[in-house]
Scaffold this motif. Structure first.
Motif, short mmCIF file in Angstrom:
data_model
loop_
_atom_site.label_atom_id
_atom_site.label_comp_id
_atom_site.label_asym_id
_atom_site.label_seq_id
_atom_site.Cartn_x
_atom_site.Cartn_y
_atom_site.Cartn_z
N ASN A 277 0.85 -1.19 0.00
CA ASN A 277 0.00 0.00 0.00
C ASN A 277 0.88 1.24 0.00
O ASN A 277 1.73 1.42 0.87
N ALA A 278 0.72 2.09 -1.00
CA ALA A 278 1.61 3.23 -1.22
C ALA A 278 1.58 4.22 -0.06
O ALA A 278 2.63 4.69 0.38
N ARG A 279 0.41 4.54 0.44
CA ARG A 279 0.31 5.54 1.50
C ARG A 279 0.93 5.03 2.80
O ARG A 279 1.74 5.70 3.43
N LEU A 280 0.58 3.81 3.18
CA LEU A 280 1.10 3.22 4.41
C LEU A 280 2.62 3.03 4.34
O LEU A 280 3.36 3.43 5.25
N PHE A 281 3.09 2.46 3.23
CA PHE A 281 4.52 2.21 3.05
C PHE A 281 5.29 3.53 3.04
O PHE A 281 6.33 3.66 3.69
N GLY A 282 4.78 4.52 2.33
CA GLY A 282 5.43 5.83 2.26
C GLY A 282 5.50 6.50 3.63
O GLY A 282 6.54 7.07 3.99
N ASP A 283 4.40 6.43 4.40
CA ASP A 283 4.39 7.04 5.74
C ASP A 283 5.43 6.39 6.65
O ASP A 283 6.13 7.07 7.40
N ILE A 284 5.52 5.06 6.59
CA ILE A 284 6.47 4.34 7.44
C ILE A 284 7.90 4.73 7.07
O ILE A 284 8.70 5.10 7.94
N ILE A 285 8.24 4.67 5.79
CA ILE A 285 9.62 4.93 5.36
C ILE A 285 10.02 6.37 5.65
O ILE A 285 11.14 6.64 6.10
N ARG A 286 9.12 7.33 5.44
CA ARG A 286 9.44 8.74 5.67
C ARG A 286 9.74 9.03 7.15
O ARG A 286 10.50 9.94 7.47
N LYS A 287 9.10 8.27 8.05
CA LYS A 287 9.26 8.54 9.48
C LYS A 287 10.43 7.77 10.11
O LYS A 287 10.73 7.97 11.28
N LEU A 288 11.09 6.93 9.32
CA LEU A 288 12.23 6.18 9.84
C LEU A 288 13.44 7.09 9.96
O LEU A 288 13.55 8.10 9.27
N PRO A 289 14.40 6.74 10.84
CA PRO A 289 15.63 7.55 10.94
C PRO A 289 16.47 7.42 9.68
O PRO A 289 16.32 6.48 8.90
N ASP A 290 17.36 8.38 9.49
CA ASP A 290 18.24 8.40 8.31
C ASP A 290 19.31 7.33 8.48
O ASP A 290 20.37 7.58 9.04
N SER A 291 19.00 6.15 8.00
CA SER A 291 19.90 5.01 8.13
C SER A 291 19.58 4.03 7.00
O SER A 291 18.92 4.39 6.03
N ILE B 40 9.73 -4.54 7.71
CA ILE B 40 10.57 -3.35 7.53
C ILE B 40 11.34 -3.14 8.83
O ILE B 40 10.73 -2.96 9.89
N ASN B 41 12.67 -3.16 8.74
CA ASN B 41 13.53 -2.98 9.91
C ASN B 41 14.50 -1.84 9.66
O ASN B 41 15.11 -1.75 8.59
N CYS B 42 14.63 -0.96 10.66
CA CYS B 42 15.59 0.15 10.57
C CYS B 42 15.97 0.53 12.00
O CYS B 42 15.12 1.00 12.77
N LEU B 43 17.25 0.30 12.36
CA LEU B 43 17.73 0.54 13.71
C LEU B 43 16.81 -0.14 14.73
O LEU B 43 16.68 -1.36 14.72
N ASN B 44 16.12 0.64 15.59
CA ASN B 44 15.24 0.04 16.60
C ASN B 44 13.78 -0.06 16.16
O ASN B 44 12.93 -0.42 16.97
N SER B 45 13.50 0.25 14.93
CA SER B 45 12.11 0.22 14.44
C SER B 45 11.84 -1.09 13.70
O SER B 45 12.65 -1.52 12.88
N ARG B 46 10.68 -1.68 13.96
CA ARG B 46 10.26 -2.91 13.30
C ARG B 46 8.80 -2.78 12.89
O ARG B 46 7.96 -2.41 13.70
N PHE B 47 8.52 -3.09 11.63
CA PHE B 47 7.14 -3.04 11.14
C PHE B 47 6.83 -4.31 10.37
O PHE B 47 7.71 -4.89 9.72
#
Length: 198
Positions: A70-84, A98-105
């Motif tokens: 889903n474009a909106r959900l995926f975009g919202d998650i990625i935009r709010k992740l830290p720069d890593s 989706i994993n980024c540092l301490n975030s898991r979705f």
């Protein structure tokens, strides 16, 4: 599919591909972005059966594959992740992790098999037109495109190329806008109506 890519690059490419997605569509699959991981890059495709945008970003492809998210959900998650670096992985049930540092979705994706493919572009039918020139031509004519759904032919602009002369024509039944110019290195002739939305 399993990839690792930069968060900022991915967020930028999601924004580009989202421009081709119509949130009002009744087909749930068309509210999604097709992610295709192959040959060291990630291709993101947004398509609403009228406009299609393909964009690419570099990625470490650990396992090739395709998924629709889903474009909106995926975009919202990625935009709010830290720069890593972001790790995206899918499983056999079309779940997307989706994993980024301490975030898991974990979000639900859809199979890419049903997603409509963009039409193939014939390399012989490609034209090189300076971007600023084309933008100005569109700005100077787009106001005369009709919004009348009963006359779909007038809801676009005629692009005509004849012997190196390029013309863009829009008409809505009351107004006519024409913009022409000369382009070097164009030998093939063409005549096509481009939808105003595009």
């Amino acid at each position: 599919m399993k990839i690792i890519c930069n968060q900022k690059l991915l967020a930028n490419k999601i924004g580009i591909s989202q421009k081709a997605i119509n949130g009002k569509t009744t087909l749930e699959l068309l509210k999604g972005i097709l992610l295709s991981a192959k040959d060291g890059q990630l291709k993101l495709t947004g398509y609403d059966l009228e406009i299609g945008i393909e964009t690419y970003t570099q990625a470490e492809v650990i396992e090739e594959g395709e998924i629709v998210v889903n474009a909106r959900l995926f975009g919202d998650i990625i935009r709010k992740l830290p720069d890593s670096f972001v790790e995206i992985e899918t499983d056999a049930e079309n779940n997307v992790y989706i994993n980024c540092l301490n975030s898991r979705f974990k979000i639900k994706g859809d199979s890419a098999k049903e997603y409509p493919r963009l039409p193939e572009v014939n390399e012989e039918d490609l034209y090189n037109i300076p971007q600023d020139l084309l933008k100005n031509m569109i700005k100077q004519t787009v106001f005369a495109i009709s919004q009348d759904q009963t006359k779909p032919i007038l809801m676009g602009e005629l692009l005509e190329i004849v012997d190196g002369d390029i013309s863009l024509v829009a008409i809505d039944g009351y107004r006519l806008a024409v913009r022409s110019c000369k382009i070097d290195n164009i030998t093939n002739n063409a005549k096509v109506i481009i939808p105003g939305k595009a």
